[in-house]
Design a protein around this motif. Structure first.
Motif, PDB file in Angstrom:
ATOM      1  N   GLY A 111      25.159  33.715  -7.131  1.00 36.62           N
ATOM      2  CA  GLY A 111      25.255  34.758  -6.128  1.00 36.62           C
ATOM      3  C   GLY A 111      26.304  35.807  -6.431  1.00 36.62           C
ATOM      4  O   GLY A 111      26.109  36.993  -6.147  1.00 36.62           O
ATOM      5  N   ASP A 115      25.255  39.719  -6.734  1.00 39.34           N
ATOM      6  CA  ASP A 115      25.834  40.730  -5.844  1.00 39.34           C
ATOM      7  C   ASP A 115      26.555  41.821  -6.634  1.00 39.34           C
ATOM      8  O   ASP A 115      26.423  43.017  -6.359  1.00 39.34           O
ATOM      9  CB  ASP A 115      26.812  40.072  -4.867  1.00 39.34           C
ATOM     10  N   GLN A 132      16.816  40.330 -11.107  1.00 45.64           N
ATOM     11  CA  GLN A 132      17.593  39.152 -10.754  1.00 45.64           C
ATOM     12  C   GLN A 132      17.073  37.933 -11.509  1.00 45.64           C
ATOM     13  O   GLN A 132      15.875  37.649 -11.495  1.00 45.64           O
ATOM     14  CB  GLN A 132      17.479  38.876  -9.248  1.00 45.64           C
ATOM     15  N   PRO A 134      18.451  34.454 -10.988  1.00 45.85           N
ATOM     16  CA  PRO A 134      19.411  33.557 -10.335  1.00 45.85           C
ATOM     17  C   PRO A 134      19.397  32.159 -10.943  1.00 45.85           C
ATOM     18  O   PRO A 134      18.346  31.572 -11.169  1.00 45.85           O
ATOM     19  CB  PRO A 134      18.921  33.533  -8.884  1.00 45.85           C
ATOM     20  N   ALA A 139      21.636  31.248  -4.953  1.00 48.09           N
ATOM     21  CA  ALA A 139      21.111  32.557  -5.354  1.00 48.09           C
ATOM     22  C   ALA A 139      19.590  32.568  -5.340  1.00 48.09           C
ATOM     23  O   ALA A 139      18.973  33.566  -4.957  1.00 48.09           O
ATOM     24  CB  ALA A 139      21.630  32.925  -6.740  1.00 48.09           C
ATOM     25  N   ASP A 142      18.491  32.687  -1.568  1.00 48.35           N
ATOM     26  CA  ASP A 142      19.109  33.613  -0.614  1.00 48.35           C
ATOM     27  C   ASP A 142      19.548  34.922  -1.237  1.00 48.35           C
ATOM     28  O   ASP A 142      18.912  35.951  -1.065  1.00 48.35           O
ATOM     29  CB  ASP A 142      20.296  32.934   0.082  1.00 48.35           C
ATOM     30  N   SER A 143      20.634  34.902  -2.016  1.00 52.35           N
ATOM     31  CA  SER A 143      21.268  36.172  -2.373  1.00 52.35           C
ATOM     32  C   SER A 143      20.465  37.020  -3.345  1.00 52.35           C
ATOM     33  O   SER A 143      20.648  38.239  -3.397  1.00 52.35           O
ATOM     34  CB  SER A 143      22.673  35.911  -2.937  1.00 52.35           C
ATOM     35  N   SER A 144      19.553  36.407  -4.128  1.00 48.88           N
ATOM     36  CA  SER A 144      18.768  37.206  -5.076  1.00 48.88           C
ATOM     37  C   SER A 144      17.592  37.910  -4.423  1.00 48.88           C
ATOM     38  O   SER A 144      16.948  38.760  -5.042  1.00 48.88           O
ATOM     39  CB  SER A 144      18.255  36.317  -6.216  1.00 48.88           C
ATOM     40  N   THR A 149      23.566  43.791  -1.992  1.00 46.23           N
ATOM     41  CA  THR A 149      24.483  43.744  -3.124  1.00 46.23           C
ATOM     42  C   THR A 149      25.861  44.138  -2.628  1.00 46.23           C
ATOM     43  O   THR A 149      25.993  44.792  -1.595  1.00 46.23           O
ATOM     44  CB  THR A 149      24.049  44.712  -4.237  1.00 46.23           C
ATOM     45  N   GLY A 187      24.402  25.238  -2.233  1.00 51.29           N
ATOM     46  CA  GLY A 187      23.209  26.068  -2.149  1.00 51.29           C
ATOM     47  C   GLY A 187      22.189  25.513  -1.174  1.00 51.29           C
ATOM     48  O   GLY A 187      21.447  26.271  -0.528  1.00 51.29           O
ATOM     49  N   GLU A 190      21.828  26.870   2.420  1.00 51.37           N
ATOM     50  CA  GLU A 190      20.994  28.042   2.700  1.00 51.37           C
ATOM     51  C   GLU A 190      19.521  27.659   2.857  1.00 51.37           C
ATOM     52  O   GLU A 190      18.781  28.317   3.589  1.00 51.37           O
ATOM     53  CB  GLU A 190      21.150  29.088   1.587  1.00 51.37           C
ATOM     54  N   HIS A 271      30.937  29.346  -0.699  1.00 53.15           N
ATOM     55  CA  HIS A 271      30.143  30.001   0.336  1.00 53.15           C
ATOM     56  C   HIS A 271      29.222  29.045   1.088  1.00 53.15           C
ATOM     57  O   HIS A 271      29.200  29.033   2.326  1.00 53.15           O
ATOM     58  CB  HIS A 271      29.328  31.138  -0.274  1.00 53.15           C
TER      59      HIS A 271
END
Length: 373
Positions: A111, A115, A132, A134, A139, A142-144, A149, A187, A190, A271
């Motif tokens: 992640g 970001d 991306q 990940p 990642a 979620d974050s990808s 960003t 992870g 999430e 996180h």
């Protein structure tokens, strides 16, 4: 639920893209990336030292096989890299390589890398193509996905950034086998989040299937794909978080405050651990507000504990400090609107909603109890 290689579309008109999920995707990344880039395009592969050790050679070999010249930009591993100096360094190295607007920035990592590299792609030459890749569970689910960003500020997490969608996401599930156990479990928080927002059947499935998900195989791929479908549906409705997308922040308001209180030190909290604690706190606070049963919070905590995640402030009370300090961090959160506290609360498992104008006095009282003042 289906298994093996899956493709989840993110429908955003002319900015739509696919999320590929399955084993072996990094080894054939050049073929998939070439499909979304113009002929002759080059790329900057942004990665960290840890990920590079396992995956960089495979990606570079695949890029070369499909005629994509690649420049490697390595940054230190960990949350501290989401900062102004590292962002500047990444952008300058992209420009030093004379990459053009039609070229790509590839985020190969978790992640933090996604970001950071995504924000660099958004601002270098006023916007470059972005891919991306990940390599962490957090990642991949979620974050990808969804185009958020950014970097951190001393005022809080992810307060500087941009919404910037990728052209492609490659979630290679084999990469998860190289993750430290702590990162995999973090992870997983999430993944659980999607069940708690509006998919109670998914949450119940996770309760049954956690051992198989941890072991790998079809259940892991299914869990990732279902998480991506859940996020894709929300992003398609509300790309820039003006409404429903805020639901994806379940647990994050409390969790981000904990991370900020710990100065984003991964030795103290990462996180996903903050999100796990935050989701339990959101359910407990909902029960305190007579919105949900206390049994829901206990059920959420029980499953997260089974997955090896923290669920309370035990061991973190010195970090949290006191309710005033935690409330100060919450007041800097992006979910605050003109000073009013907004939280994602719940009426039960899979019944999350956006609660606006939550009384600060109620939050303070809950935090004081949780910290043990």
């Amino acid at each position: 639920m289906r298994d093996i290689h899956q493709i989840v579309p993110v429908s955003l008109g002319d900015r739509s893209y696919d999320i590929h999920i399955g084993p072996g995707l990094l080894a054939k990344s050049g073929e998939l990336v070439a499909d979304v880039l113009p002929p002759g395009a080059r790329a900057a592969v942004v990665t960290d030292e840890n990920v590079a050790r396992y995956h960089l050679d495979s990606v570079l070999a695949s890029m070369e096989a499909f005629g994509i010249g690649a420049t490697v930009v390595r940054v230190p591993a960990g949350e501290p890299s989401k900062c102004y100096p590292t962002l500047q360094d990444v952008v300058e190295r992209i420009l030093d390589a004379r990459l053009e607007r039609g070229d790509a920035v590839i985020a190969l990592g978790g992640g933090v890398i996604g970001d950071l590299a995504g924000f660099a792609a958004a601002i270098a030459r006023r916007g470059m193509r972005f891919v991306q890749m990940p390599t962490s569970l957090l990642a991949q689910v979620d974050s990808s996905v969804g185009g958020k960003t950014g970097i951190n500020s001393p005022h809080g997490k992810n307060l500087v950034g941009a919404f910037y969608q990728p052209q492609l996401v490659l979630a290679d599930t084999d990469a998860l086998d190289t993750l430290p156990d702590r990162e995999f479990r973090a992870g997983y928080a999430e993944v659980v989040k999607y069940g708690l927002i509006d998919r109670p059947d998914f949450f119940a499935w996770l309760e049954r299937q956690w051992p198989a998900i941890r072991a790998g195989g079809p259940e892991r791929i299914n869990a990732i794909a279902e998480s991506c479908r859940a996020k894709s549906a929300v992003v398609a409705r509300d790309e820039r978080e003006t409404g429903d997308r805020a639901l994806l922040n379940l647990g994050h308001t409390f969790g981000h405050a904990l991370e900020a209180a710990a100065k984003f030190d991964p030795e103290i909290i990462v996180h996903g651990e903050g999100v796990a604690i935050g989701m339990v706190m959101a359910h407990e606070f909902s029960a305190r507000m007579n919105l949900a049963s206390p049994d829901d919070a206990k059920r959420v905590a029980a499953h997260l504990e089974t997955a090896g995640l923290p669920t309370n402030l035990n061991g973190l009370k010195a970090v949290a400090g006191n309710a005033d300090r935690m409330l100060d961090f919450i007041a800097q959160d992006k979910k605050v609107t003109r000073g009013a506290l907004n939280f994602i609360l719940t009426r039960g498992i899979g019944q999350a909603f956006v609660a606006r104008d939550v009384p600060a006095s109620e939050v303070h009282a809950y935090l004081a109890g949780a910290i043990g003042e």
